[in-house]
Design a protein around this motif. Structure first.
Motif, PDB file in Angstrom:
ATOM      1  N   GLY A  63       0.804  -1.221   0.000  1.00 14.84           N
ATOM      2  CA  GLY A  63       0.000   0.000   0.000  1.00 14.84           C
ATOM      3  C   GLY A  63       0.836   1.269   0.000  1.00 14.84           C
ATOM      4  N   ARG A  64       1.741   1.371   0.952  1.00 16.03           N
ATOM      5  CA  ARG A  64       2.579   2.570   1.042  1.00 16.03           C
ATOM      6  C   ARG A  64       3.557   2.681  -0.117  1.00 16.03           C
ATOM      7  N   SER A  66       3.090   1.618  -3.186  1.00 13.40           N
ATOM      8  CA  SER A  66       2.348   2.064  -4.367  1.00 13.40           C
ATOM      9  C   SER A  66       2.041   3.553  -4.295  1.00 13.40           C
ATOM     10  N   ILE A  67       1.700   4.036  -3.123  1.00 14.68           N
ATOM     11  CA  ILE A  67       1.454   5.469  -2.950  1.00 14.68           C
ATOM     12  C   ILE A  67       2.732   6.258  -3.213  1.00 14.68           C
ATOM     13  N   ILE A 103      -5.098   8.398  -6.037  1.00 10.95           N
ATOM     14  CA  ILE A 103      -4.533   7.871  -4.784  1.00 10.95           C
ATOM     15  C   ILE A 103      -5.537   8.031  -3.651  1.00 10.95           C
ATOM     16  N   VAL A 104      -6.133   9.207  -3.559  1.00 13.10           N
ATOM     17  CA  VAL A 104      -7.104   9.452  -2.494  1.00 13.10           C
ATOM     18  C   VAL A 104      -8.325   8.552  -2.665  1.00 13.10           C
ATOM     19  N   HIS A 106      -8.530   5.687  -4.135  1.00 15.58           N
ATOM     20  CA  HIS A 106      -8.186   4.288  -3.870  1.00 15.58           C
ATOM     21  C   HIS A 106      -8.049   4.005  -2.376  1.00 15.58           C
ATOM     22  N   ASN A 107      -7.615   4.990  -1.604  1.00 16.97           N
ATOM     23  CA  ASN A 107      -7.340   4.753  -0.195  1.00 16.97           C
ATOM     24  C   ASN A 107      -8.469   5.146   0.744  1.00 16.97           C
ATOM     25  N   VAL A 108      -9.465   5.857   0.254  1.00 13.64           N
ATOM     26  CA  VAL A 108     -10.599   6.210   1.099  1.00 13.64           C
ATOM     27  C   VAL A 108     -11.535   5.007   1.166  1.00 13.64           C
ATOM     28  N   ARG A 109     -11.831   4.616   2.332  1.00 16.84           N
ATOM     29  CA  ARG A 109     -12.735   3.473   2.513  1.00 16.84           C
ATOM     30  C   ARG A 109     -14.159   4.020   2.644  1.00 16.84           C
TER      31      ARG A 109
END
Length: 115
Positions: A63-64, A66-67, A103-104, A106-109
């Motif tokens: 995760g990190r 890829s970011i 990015i945002v 993809h990472n916001v649940r």
């Protein structure tokens, strides 16, 4: 160690430079300038970043890592403006905003709310 993919990465960069700049790049090459700055820029700009990134990627996690890989372009464009005084076209700003939005997003649940 990851020396074989790094070799292909550097070779691909050389081929892209030769395709776009043609072989005339060697006609105006200053060997004194090459020895002064070429080795420094080559080491810190071409060899060390992918080598250290591939070495540290497993410890960062998927995760990190890829970011970090995705945010590289917006950071380099964002630092080129104040430090190098480069002109940033609107299309590059738009592309950077798309990368950051991806990015945002993809990472916001997204939470389902019970009604």
């Amino acid at each position: 160690m990851h020396t074989v993919p790094l070799k292909y990465l550097v070779l691909g960069g050389l081929m892209a430079i030769l395709v776009f700049w043609n072989v005339r790049i060697f006609e105006s090459l200053s060997w004194r300038l090459e020895l002064c700055f070429g080795l420094f820029v080559g080491l810190f700009g071409t060899i060390l970043p992918p080598l250290l990134f591939s070495k540290g990627f497993p410890s960062l996690g998927l995760g990190r890592g890829s970011i970090l890989a995705a945010i590289e372009i917006p950071v380099s464009i964002g630092t080129a403006f104040p430090f190098l005084r480069e002109q940033i076209p609107f299309t590059q700003v738009l592309g950077c905003l798309c990368i950051i939005a991806g990015i945002v997003f993809h990472n916001v649940r997204f939470r389902k709310t019970a009604i």
